[in-house]
Write an enzyme that holds these catalytic residues in place. Structure first.
Site, mmCIF file in Angstrom:
data_model
loop_
_atom_site.group_PDB
_atom_site.id
_atom_site.type_symbol
_atom_site.label_atom_id
_atom_site.label_comp_id
_atom_site.label_asym_id
_atom_site.label_seq_id
_atom_site.Cartn_x
_atom_site.Cartn_y
_atom_site.Cartn_z
ATOM 1 N N LYS A 13 0.831 -1.219 0.000
ATOM 2 C CA LYS A 13 0.000 0.000 0.000
ATOM 3 C C LYS A 13 0.866 1.272 0.000
ATOM 4 C CE LYS A 13 -2.257 -0.902 3.827
ATOM 5 N NZ LYS A 13 -1.667 -2.192 4.231
ATOM 6 N N ARG A 88 -9.503 0.874 8.508
ATOM 7 C CA ARG A 88 -8.999 -0.452 8.861
ATOM 8 C C ARG A 88 -10.026 -1.218 9.683
ATOM 9 N NH1 ARG A 88 -3.133 0.700 8.718
ATOM 10 N NH2 ARG A 88 -1.909 -1.120 9.263
ATOM 11 N N ARG A 122 11.922 -5.558 4.879
ATOM 12 C CA ARG A 122 11.506 -4.169 4.661
ATOM 13 C C ARG A 122 12.400 -3.180 5.416
ATOM 14 N NH1 ARG A 122 5.270 -2.326 5.056
ATOM 15 N NH2 ARG A 122 5.415 -2.549 7.307
ATOM 16 N N ARG A 153 11.354 -1.028 10.851
ATOM 17 C CA ARG A 153 10.232 -0.592 11.695
ATOM 18 C C ARG A 153 10.079 -1.527 12.899
ATOM 19 N NH1 ARG A 153 5.026 0.554 7.979
ATOM 20 N NH2 ARG A 153 4.092 -0.420 9.791
ATOM 21 N N ARG A 164 -0.193 -8.394 13.632
ATOM 22 C CA ARG A 164 -0.783 -7.470 12.648
ATOM 23 C C ARG A 164 -1.573 -8.247 11.594
ATOM 24 N NH1 ARG A 164 4.208 -4.592 10.600
ATOM 25 N NH2 ARG A 164 2.838 -3.369 9.289
HETATM 26 P P1 AMP Z 1 0.847 0.939 8.916
HETATM 27 O O1 AMP Z 1 2.030 1.812 8.718
HETATM 28 O O2 AMP Z 1 -0.321 1.346 8.085
HETATM 29 O O3 AMP Z 1 1.176 -0.526 8.784
HETATM 30 O O4 AMP Z 1 0.362 1.160 10.443
HETATM 31 C C1 AMP Z 1 1.219 0.875 11.533
HETATM 32 C C2 AMP Z 1 0.404 0.793 12.805
HETATM 33 O O5 AMP Z 1 -0.232 2.054 13.054
HETATM 34 C C3 AMP Z 1 -0.729 -0.226 12.816
HETATM 35 O O6 AMP Z 1 -0.271 -1.541 13.113
HETATM 36 C C4 AMP Z 1 -1.630 0.343 13.900
HETATM 37 O O7 AMP Z 1 -1.120 0.114 15.193
HETATM 38 C C5 AMP Z 1 -1.541 1.852 13.623
HETATM 39 N N1 AMP Z 1 -2.548 2.277 12.615
HETATM 40 C C6 AMP Z 1 -2.311 2.737 11.362
HETATM 41 N N2 AMP Z 1 -3.448 3.026 10.730
HETATM 42 C C7 AMP Z 1 -4.441 2.719 11.586
HETATM 43 C C8 AMP Z 1 -5.860 2.770 11.498
HETATM 44 N N3 AMP Z 1 -6.504 3.182 10.390
HETATM 45 N N4 AMP Z 1 -6.574 2.381 12.596
HETATM 46 C C9 AMP Z 1 -5.972 1.971 13.720
HETATM 47 N N5 AMP Z 1 -4.638 1.872 13.865
HETATM 48 C C10 AMP Z 1 -3.865 2.242 12.800
#
Ligand code: AMP
Length: 207
Positions: A13, A88, A122, A153, A164
């Site tokens: 994404k 999400r 990554r 990360r 996740r």
């Molecule tokens: P990402 O970078 O999109 O993989 O997001 C990393 C982390 O941020 C996720 O595992 C969640 O803990 C938090 N996070 C990101 N987007 C959301 C969302 N839309 N709703 C809730 N938590 C989020």
């Protein structure tokens, strides 16, 4: 255009959102990047989400929805945006539906094997939010885009990745059906190289 990118962690994404941003000239709104920035800066929001993110769980809907609503009313979103990592959950999707009408939700469909391979290699640039894979970086420790120091990360550790993926299956996967019912779902094969997947997305968007 108002586009949502859906897909499991590691489905691409972020990478696809960055490419679409430059091509369509509309901003990439990544809730993950917003949270990570707050973490780095030690803001009250950052402190609130630190442990949640480290565990691989989702930040509560009310916090996330508020942040996105405030971001989408900024002037740079007037001609559209690419949502990367939001919504999400069904509650987030319904809040967005009530707030703005999106054009389409692109679901990046990837095999579990691909996800694990991508996440384990990554590397992330906190300065420009670029995401790269060791297979193309070789020994480079700095960002090919901006020269920033690349990091792994914290939530790409094996245990957190597993959590996740569990959260994705349970809470985020039902969004596919949600957007299908609205007639807004576009599913794209997310397996393969960056340029191949990106071309598939552009072709699908043209239709
Ligand atoms: P990402 O970078 O999109 O993989 O997001 C990393 C982390 O941020 C996720 O595992 C969640 O803990 C938090 N996070 C990101 N987007 C959301 C969302 N839309 N709703 C809730 N938590 C989020």
């Amino acid at each position: 255009m108002r586009i949502i990118l859906l897909g499991a962690p590691g489905s691409g994404k972020g990478t696809m959102a960055q490419k679409l941003t430059s091509e369509l000239n509309i901003p990439q709104i990544s809730t993950g990047d917003i949270f990570r920035k707050n973490l780095r800066e030690g803001t009250p929001l950052g402190l609130r989400v630190k442990d949640i993110m480290a565990s691989g769980a989702l930040v509560p809907d009310e916090i996330t929805i508020e942040i996105v609503k405030n971001r989408l009313i900024e002037p740079d979103c007037a001609n559209g945006y690419i949502l990367d990592g939001f919504p999400r959950s069904i509650a987030q999707a319904e809040a967005l539906d009530a707030f703005q009408s999106i054009d389409c939700a692109v679901n990046l469909d990837v095999d579990n094997e691909t996800v694990v391979k991508r996440l384990s290699g990554r590397r992330f640039c906190p300065d420009c939010s670029g995401t790269f894979h060791v297979s193309s970086l070789g020994n480079a420790k700095t960002c090919p885009q901006c020269g920033g120091k690349l990091i792994i990360r914290a939530d790409d550790s094996e245990e957190t990745v597993r959590e996740r993926l569990r959260v994705y299956e349970k809470t985020t996967f039902p969004l596919i059906e949600h957007y299908e019912k609205l007639g807004k779902l576009i599913t794209v094969d997310g397996n393969g190289g960056i340029d191949v997947v990106y071309r598939r997305i552009l072709d699908a968007l043209k239709k």
